[in-house]
Every structure is written in structure tokens, then in C-alpha cells.
Design an enzyme around this catalytic site. Structure first.
Site, PDB file in Angstrom:
ATOM      1  N   CYS A   1     -12.935  -7.898 -26.918  1.00  0.00           N
ATOM      2  CA  CYS A   1     -13.852  -9.541 -26.753  1.00  0.00           C
ATOM      3  C   CYS A   1     -14.934  -9.730 -25.719  1.00  0.00           C
ATOM      4  CB  CYS A   1     -12.866  -9.920 -27.179  1.00  0.00           C
ATOM      5  SG  CYS A   1     -11.935 -10.348 -28.323  1.00  0.00           S
TER       6      CYS A   1
ATOM      7  N   HIS B   1     -17.448 -16.690 -27.428  1.00  0.00           N
ATOM      8  CA  HIS B   1     -16.442 -15.454 -28.301  1.00  0.00           C
ATOM      9  C   HIS B   1     -15.602 -16.236 -29.415  1.00  0.00           C
ATOM     10  CE1 HIS B   1     -14.111 -12.434 -29.886  1.00  0.00           C
ATOM     11  NE2 HIS B   1     -12.784 -12.763 -29.601  1.00  0.00           N
TER      12      HIS B   1
ATOM     13  N   ASN C   1     -12.333 -13.282 -36.300  1.00  0.00           N
ATOM     14  CA  ASN C   1     -12.311 -13.049 -35.098  1.00  0.00           C
ATOM     15  C   ASN C   1     -13.407 -11.591 -35.196  1.00  0.00           C
ATOM     16  OD1 ASN C   1     -12.214 -11.529 -32.382  1.00  0.00           O
ATOM     17  ND2 ASN C   1     -10.515 -12.555 -31.964  1.00  0.00           N
TER      18      ASN C   1
HETATM   19  C1  LIG Z   1      -1.531 -16.473 -32.379  1.00  0.00           C
HETATM   20  C2  LIG Z   1      -0.977 -17.763 -32.241  1.00  0.00           C
HETATM   21  C3  LIG Z   1      -2.345 -18.514 -33.753  1.00  0.00           C
HETATM   22  C4  LIG Z   1      -0.173 -18.134 -32.885  1.00  0.00           C
HETATM   23  O1  LIG Z   1      -0.298 -19.406 -32.483  1.00  0.00           O
HETATM   24  P1  LIG Z   1       1.324 -20.193 -32.566  1.00  0.00           P
HETATM   25  O2  LIG Z   1       0.926 -21.448 -32.045  1.00  0.00           O
HETATM   26  O3  LIG Z   1       1.252 -19.334 -30.530  1.00  0.00           O
HETATM   27  O4  LIG Z   1       2.215 -19.561 -33.248  1.00  0.00           O
HETATM   28  P2  LIG Z   1       3.354 -18.540 -32.000  1.00  0.00           P
HETATM   29  O5  LIG Z   1       3.141 -17.257 -32.279  1.00  0.00           O
HETATM   30  O6  LIG Z   1       3.982 -19.525 -30.982  1.00  0.00           O
HETATM   31  O7  LIG Z   1       4.236 -18.660 -33.156  1.00  0.00           O
HETATM   32  C5  LIG Z   1       4.684 -20.008 -34.161  1.00  0.00           C
HETATM   33  C6  LIG Z   1       5.567 -18.878 -35.200  1.00  0.00           C
HETATM   34  O8  LIG Z   1       4.282 -18.658 -36.864  1.00  0.00           O
HETATM   35  C7  LIG Z   1       5.019 -17.177 -37.219  1.00  0.00           C
HETATM   36  N1  LIG Z   1       3.831 -17.018 -37.274  1.00  0.00           N
HETATM   37  C8  LIG Z   1       3.530 -15.974 -36.569  1.00  0.00           C
HETATM   38  N2  LIG Z   1       1.975 -16.048 -37.323  1.00  0.00           N
HETATM   39  C9  LIG Z   1       2.089 -16.149 -38.134  1.00  0.00           C
HETATM   40  C10 LIG Z   1       1.484 -16.386 -39.284  1.00  0.00           C
HETATM   41  N3  LIG Z   1      -0.050 -14.938 -40.156  1.00  0.00           N
HETATM   42  N4  LIG Z   1       1.426 -17.129 -40.085  1.00  0.00           N
HETATM   43  C11 LIG Z   1       2.987 -18.114 -40.719  1.00  0.00           C
HETATM   44  N5  LIG Z   1       3.704 -17.864 -39.523  1.00  0.00           N
HETATM   45  C12 LIG Z   1       3.390 -16.809 -38.375  1.00  0.00           C
HETATM   46  C13 LIG Z   1       5.661 -17.096 -36.317  1.00  0.00           C
HETATM   47  O9  LIG Z   1       6.431 -15.848 -36.753  1.00  0.00           O
HETATM   48  C14 LIG Z   1       6.571 -18.266 -35.098  1.00  0.00           C
HETATM   49  O10 LIG Z   1       7.420 -18.064 -35.647  1.00  0.00           O
HETATM   50  P3  LIG Z   1       8.951 -18.953 -35.799  1.00  0.00           P
HETATM   51  O11 LIG Z   1       8.723 -20.031 -34.988  1.00  0.00           O
HETATM   52  O12 LIG Z   1      10.195 -19.089 -36.633  1.00  0.00           O
HETATM   53  O13 LIG Z   1       9.281 -17.824 -34.785  1.00  0.00           O
HETATM   54  C15 LIG Z   1      -1.765 -18.135 -31.367  1.00  0.00           C
HETATM   55  O14 LIG Z   1      -1.056 -18.245 -30.503  1.00  0.00           O
HETATM   56  C16 LIG Z   1      -3.628 -17.968 -30.774  1.00  0.00           C
HETATM   57  O15 LIG Z   1      -4.666 -18.306 -31.903  1.00  0.00           O
HETATM   58  N6  LIG Z   1      -3.569 -17.227 -29.722  1.00  0.00           N
HETATM   59  C17 LIG Z   1      -4.260 -16.614 -28.645  1.00  0.00           C
HETATM   60  C18 LIG Z   1      -4.708 -15.416 -29.770  1.00  0.00           C
HETATM   61  C19 LIG Z   1      -6.394 -15.468 -29.640  1.00  0.00           C
HETATM   62  O16 LIG Z   1      -7.574 -15.918 -29.766  1.00  0.00           O
HETATM   63  N7  LIG Z   1      -6.713 -14.223 -29.427  1.00  0.00           N
HETATM   64  C20 LIG Z   1      -7.929 -13.019 -29.524  1.00  0.00           C
HETATM   65  C21 LIG Z   1      -7.938 -12.958 -28.208  1.00  0.00           C
HETATM   66  S1  LIG Z   1     -10.127 -12.916 -28.285  1.00  0.00           S
END
Ligand SMILES: CC(C)(COP(=O)(O)OP(=O)(O)OC[C@H]1O[C@@H](n2cnc3c(N)ncnc32)[C@H](O)[C@@H]1OP(=O)(O)O)[C@@H](O)C(=O)NCCC(=O)NCCS
Length: 374
Positions: free
Chosen positions: A134, A301, A331
Site C-alpha cells: 500500500c 492511501h 482499495n
Molecule cells: C477489515 C475490516 C473492515 C473489518 O471490520 P471489523 O469491524 O474490524 O470486523 P472484524 O474483522 O472484527 O469482524 C467482525 C465480524 O464481521 C464478519 N465479517 C468479516 N468480513 C465480512 C464481510 N465482508 N461481510 C460480512 N461480515 C464480515 C467477521 O466474520 C466477524 O464476524 P463474527 O463477529 O461473527 O466473528 C476492518 O478491520 C478494517 O478496515 N481494517 C483495516 C484493513 C485495511 O485497511 N487493510 C488494508 C491496509 S492497507
């Protein structure tokens, strides 16, 4: 009187004086996104997710996917580069160095830089591939800046391009990653700035700032194919038959266990990103005696809209000072900053003399910023 050959100007015969004269400007910028729009609802046919979940957590409404066989990471970069080169008023034959940032290369090797050199019929110039995920574009800009500053090159093509859609786990197992990423490319041509066209201020890149912390290298990664042989992880992330030569770099077992896809601990990435993004922006401003209020446009980003909003709030920036387009493209990793920068400029949101800050954070972790006067 000795002359600084890079600019044909006369001044004192000191190398440091020569360097002090040089500033790197963006002479042309272009972007390319595939025509295929994939909405959140389109993803429902592959995995258990929802438009509501994706929009609420990431701000993404849709993304673009490249044509599976007709487009590659390099072909998209070629399209963006053609526009950037044209807008710089030069031809592909004028480019004297290529820097290509991507994590989704056409081949494991050779890199995309040489494929772009071939596709654009460029001279036998240097072609460097950057693998900083990224923050790849920020790293690439920093490298280009050094070569311009020293007078080594006069027309550097810097491109970031990704074809994520070819390597994501589209089952429910991979939904936390797959819904985030999209395809596309952006490119800029870097040239020495002309001090006389700077609207009274120094035009071009003011400073670049690069960082890394490998402590959490495994929380956002694609392990295979690789030569690690589970060396770095307590958990077995690559299944292979150790006794069989050639069954280690990539094996049937890895594919059967879906170990060929990227993995991510989203919450851990989020926590680190919201600290390092503001930190590296402040670092750039401080290095130049400036403050957040001086920024005309921050191009973060496009990792996640929630991260960008957090950064905006932490720095006290208004909506007019930050450009986001993750809602349309998701992204796009190394391509996200040049695509957003290009779009903001095309929409007239960046004007000559504006202070623009590019900032990125991602896998590695690596992060960085570029502060420039447009
Ligand atoms: C990835 C991201 C959106 C996930 O959101 P979050 O609120 O942290 O969610 P979690 O990973 O804790 O998961 C919460 C729940 O949603 C579920 N879930 C994950 N992806 C899902 C999707 N696409 N659709 C529906 N549910 C989803 C998980 O299974 C989890 O379920 P559970 O509570 O039953 O176990 C968030 O963590 C994020 O944006 N992180 C930064 C990622 C990023 O920027 N990456 C690139 C870096 S350059």
C-alpha cells in the site's frame, strides 16, 4: 564559472549547491480503471456478505475488476502512463527511468517494469519494481525524487497498478479481505521543476518520509508462493512435502488449503494505521515548518474510509482538505494514491501552488508521506 549540467545554469562549483537547486515536480498524471463495475451486491453471489456491512465498515460501494484475460497489471499501467506522458508533453521515448509499484505483478519474475518498457517501446532504460504494497507509490515517488534531485534522470515514469481480482479468496472464508480490494492503475511523470513557474513558492516535492516495522509482517500478508518454509511462523502457513524436491515453493496441498490467498487481521491493521498515518503526515509538515492548516489537499492511501476519516479528524482537516474515492474503487493498493491524486486534479480540486500531502500505510508494516507544492 562551473555550470551545473543538469540544468544548464551557472552557479558556484559546489555539489551541495547543485543539489539545492533541484526540485522534483509532477509534470503529468494519468489514471486507468477497468470498465467492469462490481457492486457490493454483486459479491453476494460468491460469499455471505452485505452491502450494509461493507459500506458501514469500509465506505466502499463498488470497485472495478479487470477483464480476466484481456487486462493485466502492466496493461493497466500502460493506459495510465500514456495519459501521464501525454500530459507531460513528452513521448514514451523521452522517459529515462521506470519505477513500477505493485503487489500483484503479471509474473512472479521478471517484474512489471520491463513488461511496461517493452509494451511502450521505450529505450533500454532502467526499470525498477517496488514491492511495498500500500505504500509502494509513496516509496516509488521518493526514489524518483532522489534521481531527479541529483540530476541523474530528467523524465521518470512512476506507476502503481494492481489486478487484485485475480488473486482473492472469493469464498466466505476470505470475505474480510476480498470485499476491500479493487483493480486499477495510476501514473505520474517526474521532472525537474522550473523555479520560475512556482507561483512565488518552491514548486515540487518538498520532502519524503519512509518507515517500516516488520514486527507484524505476518498480519497482512500473502505467504505463498515463497521460500519461507514456515520459518517465521509458529503456525504452519504452507503445507508441502519436504521430502519432495519442487513441492515446497508451491504445492497442491497449499492450494487445497487455500494458503495461496492473502490473509489479514483487520482490526490490528486498523489500530496501527490510525497512529502511523497522522504521525507521518505531521513528520512531513514539521520538516517543512508547516502545519495541518497549511495543507490544501491530503491524498491518503485509500485503505478504508473509516481510517481516512479518523486521520482527518485527528489533524483537524476540513472535508475540502481531504480527497477520498474509495467508495468507487475500493482499495487499489499501490494504485490508490495516483488514482485519487489524478481524479482530484482533474476535478479542479488541486491548483498550482497548492500544498499537497500524499500518505500511505500498509502491509509490512511500511508507511510514508510525500509533501509537495503543486
Ligand atoms: C477489515 C475490516 C473492515 C473489518 O471490520 P471489523 O469491524 O474490524 O470486523 P472484524 O474483522 O472484527 O469482524 C467482525 C465480524 O464481521 C464478519 N465479517 C468479516 N468480513 C465480512 C464481510 N465482508 N461481510 C460480512 N461480515 C464480515 C467477521 O466474520 C466477524 O464476524 P463474527 O463477529 O461473527 O466473528 C476492518 O478491520 C478494517 O478496515 N481494517 C483495516 C484493513 C485495511 O485497511 N487493510 C488494508 C491496509 S492497507
Amino acid at each position: 564559472m562551473i555550470t551545473c549540467q543538469a540544468f544548464g545554469v551557472d552557479f558556484l562549483p559546489s555539489f551541495s549547491n547543485c543539489i539545492a537547486m533541484l526540485q522534483t515536480k509532477i509534470a503529468g498524471i494519468g489514471k486507468y480503471v477497468p470498465s467492469n463495475v462490481v457492486t457490493n451486491n454483486d459479491l453476494l453471489k460468491y460469499m455471505d456478505t452485505s452491502d450494509e456491512w461493507i459500506q458501514e465498515r469500509t465506505g466502499i460501494k463498488e470497485r472495478r475488476y479487470a477483464d480476466r484475460t484481456g487486462e493485466t497489471t502492466t496493461t493497466m499501467a500502460v493506459e495510465a502512463s500514456k495519459i501521464a506522458i501525454d500530459r507531460a508533453g513528452i513521448t514514451p521515448q523521452d522517459i529515462d527511468f521506470i519505477i513500477f509499484a505493485t503487489l500483484s505483478p503479471d509474473y512472479y519474475f521478471p517484474g512489471c517494469g520491463v513488461l511496461l518498457q517493452r509494451a511502450m517501446k521505450m529505450k533500454e532504460i532502467g526499470a525498477l519494481d517496488v514491492r511495498n504494497q500500500c505504500s509502494g507509490f509513496v516509496y516509488a515517488m521518493s526514489i524518483g525524487d532522489q534521481f531527479i534531485k541529483t540530476g541523474m534522470y530528467k523524465n521518470i515514469l512512476v506507476t502503481g497498478s494492481e489486478k487484485h481480482s485475480f488473486g482473492l479468496d472469493f469464498s466466505t472464508r476470505g470475505r474480510n479481505i476480498s470485499v476491500i480490494f479493487g483493480d486499477g492503475a495510476g501514473a505520474v511523470v517526474l521532472q525537474p521543476a522550473d523555479p520560475s513557474t512556482s507561483a512565488g513558492k518552491t514548486q515540487g516535492i518538498l520532502s519524503t518520509h519512509l518507515h517500516s516495522d516488520g514486527e507484524s509482517a505476518e498480519i497482512l500478508a500473502m505467504f505463498n508462493p515463497g521460500t519461507h518454509a514456515n520459518h517465521w511462523t509458529a503456525e504452519r502457513v504452507a503445507d508441502f512435502n519436504a521430502a519432495e524436491a519442487g513441492d515446497m515453493f508451491m504445492s497442491h496441498a497449499m492450494i487445497e488449503k487455500a494458503q495461496n490467498f492473502p490473509i489479514m487481521d483487520g482490526p490490528a491493521v486498523f489500530k496501527k494505521a490510525v497512529v502511523k498515518f497522522p504521525e507521518v503526515i505531521i513528520e512531513a509538515l514539521t520538516a517543512n515548518g508547516l502545519q495541518p492548516s497549511d495543507i490544501n489537499m491530503l491524498i491518503p492511501h485509500q485503505a478504508n474510509l473509516r481510517i481516512a476519516q479518523f486521520v482527518q479528524q485527528k489533524l483537524g482537516l476540513s472535508n475540502d482538505q481531504v480527497y477520498n474515492n474509495i467508495d468507487k474503487y475500493g482499495n487499489t493498493t499501490a494504485a490508490s494514491i495516483p488514482i485519487a491524486l489524478c481524479e482530484a486534479w482533474e476535478q479542479g480540486k488541486i491548483k498550482e501552488g497548492d500544498l499537497v500531502c500524499l500518505a500511505a500505510f500498509g502491509s509490512g508494516f511500511t508507511w510514508g508521506s510525500v509533501l509537495l507544492r503543486w
